[in-house]
Design a protein around this motif. Structure first.
Motif, PDB file in Angstrom:
ATOM      1  N   THR B 111       0.824  -1.272   0.064  1.00 19.82           N
ATOM      2  CA  THR B 111      -0.002   0.054  -0.163  1.00 19.82           C
ATOM      3  C   THR B 111       0.772   1.043  -0.144  1.00 19.82           C
ATOM      4  N   LEU B 129      -6.533   9.369   3.184  1.00 15.53           N
ATOM      5  CA  LEU B 129      -7.587   8.404   3.350  1.00 15.53           C
ATOM      6  C   LEU B 129      -7.173   7.193   4.318  1.00 15.53           C
ATOM      7  N   ILE B 130      -5.740   7.014   4.338  1.00 10.76           N
ATOM      8  CA  ILE B 130      -5.095   5.979   5.335  1.00 10.76           C
ATOM      9  C   ILE B 130      -5.183   6.673   6.503  1.00 10.76           C
ATOM     10  N   ILE B 132      -7.361   8.770   7.994  1.00  8.58           N
ATOM     11  CA  ILE B 132      -8.656   8.996   8.745  1.00  8.58           C
ATOM     12  C   ILE B 132      -8.897   8.151   9.778  1.00  8.58           C
ATOM     13  N   PRO B 133      -8.887   6.634   9.654  1.00  2.21           N
ATOM     14  CA  PRO B 133      -9.329   5.560  10.416  1.00  2.21           C
ATOM     15  C   PRO B 133      -8.597   5.945  11.708  1.00  2.21           C
ATOM     16  N   TYR B 134      -7.264   6.416  11.705  1.00  7.32           N
ATOM     17  CA  TYR B 134      -6.616   6.444  12.832  1.00  7.32           C
ATOM     18  C   TYR B 134      -7.262   7.198  13.884  1.00  7.32           C
ATOM     19  N   TRP B 135      -7.895   8.380  13.393  1.00  9.75           N
ATOM     20  CA  TRP B 135      -8.375   9.524  14.139  1.00  9.75           C
ATOM     21  C   TRP B 135      -9.741   8.929  14.629  1.00  9.75           C
ATOM     22  N   PHE B 183      -3.975  -5.730  14.339  1.00  8.71           N
ATOM     23  CA  PHE B 183      -3.727  -5.046  12.879  1.00  8.71           C
ATOM     24  C   PHE B 183      -4.452  -4.039  12.539  1.00  8.71           C
ATOM     25  N   TYR B 184      -5.868  -4.356  12.524  1.00 11.31           N
ATOM     26  CA  TYR B 184      -6.651  -3.233  12.225  1.00 11.31           C
ATOM     27  C   TYR B 184      -6.549  -1.820  13.048  1.00 11.31           C
ATOM     28  N   LEU B 187      -2.704  -0.346  11.441  1.00  6.89           N
ATOM     29  CA  LEU B 187      -2.492  -0.658  10.306  1.00  6.89           C
ATOM     30  C   LEU B 187      -1.926   0.816   9.529  1.00  6.89           C
ATOM     31  N   PRO B 188      -2.609   1.875   9.961  1.00  5.11           N
ATOM     32  CA  PRO B 188      -2.146   3.203   9.356  1.00  5.11           C
ATOM     33  C   PRO B 188      -0.713   3.653   9.864  1.00  5.11           C
ATOM     34  N   VAL B 191       1.678   1.952   7.264  1.00  6.69           N
ATOM     35  CA  VAL B 191       1.750   2.590   5.922  1.00  6.69           C
ATOM     36  C   VAL B 191       2.545   3.858   5.895  1.00  6.69           C
TER      37      VAL B 191
END
Lengths: 269, 308
Positions: B111, B129-130, B132-135, B183-184, B187-188, B191
């Motif tokens: 990725t 995009l990668i 956002i989920p971290y926040w 892992f989920y 993950l950011p 990357v």
């Protein structure tokens, strides 16, 4: 572009993995957001779109609890983000504009400490400390802990921004007889605004999202949204929890997006 | 200060040099009192005697560490045997965090590479995009994962609907669920540093390798990978360290059988165990492990920098 497939830089499958990565990152969030609109009482069966669970969050039997948790969460986040941003700005001014000095590395290490110590260790340490000095656990202990661990998150964009501003602007102002305070307020501060806003927003989200440390230092009776959600999830995932999670998720995404565009807008200059 | 304007030239910015200690004071006070001092007090607590139902008695003892490593029987008078319970919990954490890191690397590396080789204009959007989920709240993300992976959850429903499986795959409350959760969660973090390293990489090197008849995969392994290794290691550390002390993923996805360090520590303070010195000792052991990893990492990064 004609080189395409045989280009040394392209590896077959990497693009697919990237889309898979995005799918993995977003699928669980989207699924929960979708199911929060489910009309059914059950979390398994889909019975059509409805706002029933959002109504339940605001008017249902647990609404008073959620309301109090939301007030706690947002007020703590606002105060903690404001104070940690001010502290971070002050520290960044010393570390970026203060020349070289002995305690510089040490101070920088201290600011990054909350990022290096595992969260659960910080949580334990803070709980023990408050207990040792006889501080009653509650709203204030949560607030104090949040101010501390928000500092590095506010610091990062602020110091990055300050490093990007040449000192000659302030020097020019001071050559024209501005005092150091005026140079800071009238020259540096306006140029720092994108970094400050971005730092504030990140600190706000970090505070709003924290569960581990809050759970340790909160004491009985005081809940924030994450601790209230955790308590509820322990009894099983219910649709109203999905609705409240979706709202919190939307707030976080909104704030990160604002932060992104604020810091991007100044790149364009 | 005076006359600094002319000679500035970017040597070292120092407009506020005279005020620097005052400017640093608030951060020293807050972090000193709320992070540094507490860690010191925690160290002291790990050597104190436990009080039943939480708290401590101020009497020096090594009991907490002794309990961690040795089993001296119910009344503490038998010859010491190695106590495996807690060592195994730590071992499980080390292993689970490792598996999660490996999984994150397998997905994260391609990725990061793919994003770094996009046109410069669109790269920030990919990175965004990668990120956002971290926040998004970690608790909500973990709960979402639990919802998704349930036996009657959407993932199993979907797989049954496609006909790939007949009966739901039981993942929740297993080691695998914890690994997926960790892992989920992080993950950011894998990357971003790899992306930064690949973006700086000079692809002329790969082209030179190709000119010398290296295949693409050989060029990747022998030329690109050594150059971006600091980024890869940074990514692994950023996933591994928080996974090691994680609480939410093992608690929500692993169930009661899949204890990790975080759950062990939490139980000493919030749960029924209520042994503060022991919890403090376990925290100190975890902190020591993390500091050793970070120290090795810092040395490795410094070496990589020297070698250029």
């Amino acid at each position: 572009m004609a080189a395409g497939r045989n280009d040394i830089r392209t590896y077959r499958g990497f693009g697919t993995v990237t889309y898979l990565c995005l799918f993995i990152l977003y699928a669980p969030l989207i699924v929960v957001a979708v199911y929060s609109f489910n009309a059914s009482r059950s979390i398994t069966i889909w019975e059509g779109v409805s706002l029933a669970w959002y109504r339940d969050v605001f008017t249902g039997p647990e609404s008073a609890k959620f309301k109090q948790a939301a007030i706690n969460s947002f007020s703590i986040a606002a105060i903690a983000a404001t104070l940690s941003t001010m502290i971070a700005l002050s520290a960044a001014t010393a570390l970026v504009r203060g020349g070289r000095f002995g305690l510089r590395t040490l101070s920088f290490g201290l600011i990054s400490l909350p990022l290096m110590v595992p969260e659960i260790v910080t949580a334990v340490a803070t709980l023990i400390f408050f207990s040792a000095i006889g501080f009653t656990r509650g709203y204030l202990t949560i607030l104090a802990a949040h101010i501390a661990f928000c500092i590095p998150f506010a610091y990062m964009p602020i110091s990055a921004r300050m490093q990007g501003i040449e000192e000659s602007y302030e020097q020019a102002a001071m050559d024209l007889y501005a005092t150091r305070g005026q140079a800071f307020r009238r020259v540096l501060l306006p140029m720092m605004m994108p970094g400050i806003v971005s730092g504030f927003l990140l600190a706000f989200i970090i505070s709003l999202d924290d569960f581990i440390i809050t759970n340790f230092v909160k004491g009985a009776g005081v809940e924030t949204l994450p601790t209230a959600i955790f308590g509820a999830v322990k009894q099983g995932i219910r649709p109203n929890i999905m609705a409240i999670s979706t709202m919190l998720l939307a707030v976080s995404i909104l704030m990160v997006t604002i932060s992104y565009f604020v810091s991007k807008s100044d790149d364009a200059r | 200060m005076a006359g600094g304007g002319g000679t500035g030239g970017g040597v070292s910015a120092s407009t506020y040099a005279g005020l620097r200690y005052w400017l640093l004071l608030p951060s020293w006070l807050v972090l000193g009192f709320i992070v540094l001092a507490p860690v010191g007090v925690m160290l002291i607590y790990s050597f104190l005697t436990k009080e039943f139902r939480g708290g401590v008695i101020w009497e020096f003892t090594l009991d907490a560490y002794d309990q961690f490593f040795f089993d001296r029987g119910l009344f503490g008078d038998e010859p010491p045997k190695i106590e495996w319970t807690y060592i195994l919990i730590f071992w499980r954490s080390i292993w689970q965090a490792g598996a999660a890191t490996l999984l994150a690397l397998v997905i994260g590396f391609p990725t990061a590479y793919f994003i770094a080789t996009r046109p410069e204009r669109v790269r920030p959007i990919w990175v965004f995009l990668i990120t956002i989920p971290y926040w998004v709240n970690l608790l909500i993300r973990t709960v979402s994962m639990k919802f998704l992976l349930r036996d009657q959850g959407p993932l199993n429903d979907f797989l049954i609907w496609t006909g790939l499986i007949d009966t739901p795959i039981h993942v929740i409350n297993t080691d695998v669920a914890v690994q997926i959760g960790l892992f989920y969660s992080y993950l950011p973090f894998m990357v971003l540093p790899i992306y930064a390293a690949v973006e700086r990489y000079d692809f002329a090197l790969s082209e030179a390798a190709a000119d010398l008849y290296a295949t693409k995969w050989v060029a990747l392994r022998r030329v690109l990978l050594p150059s971006v290794r600091p980024g890869v290691i940074a990514g692994c550390i950023l996933v591994y360290v928080p996974s090691l002390g994680a609480f939410l993923a093992p608690d929500l996805l692993g169930g009661a059988k899949n204890f990790m360090i975080g759950s062990l520590i939490e139980e000493q303070f919030k749960g029924n165990a209520g042994n503060w010195p022991f919890g403090a000792a376990a925290s100190m052991i975890l902190l020591t492990m993390v500091m050793i990893i970070l120290l090795l990492f810092a040395r490795q990064q410094a070496r990589a920098e020297r070698e250029g």
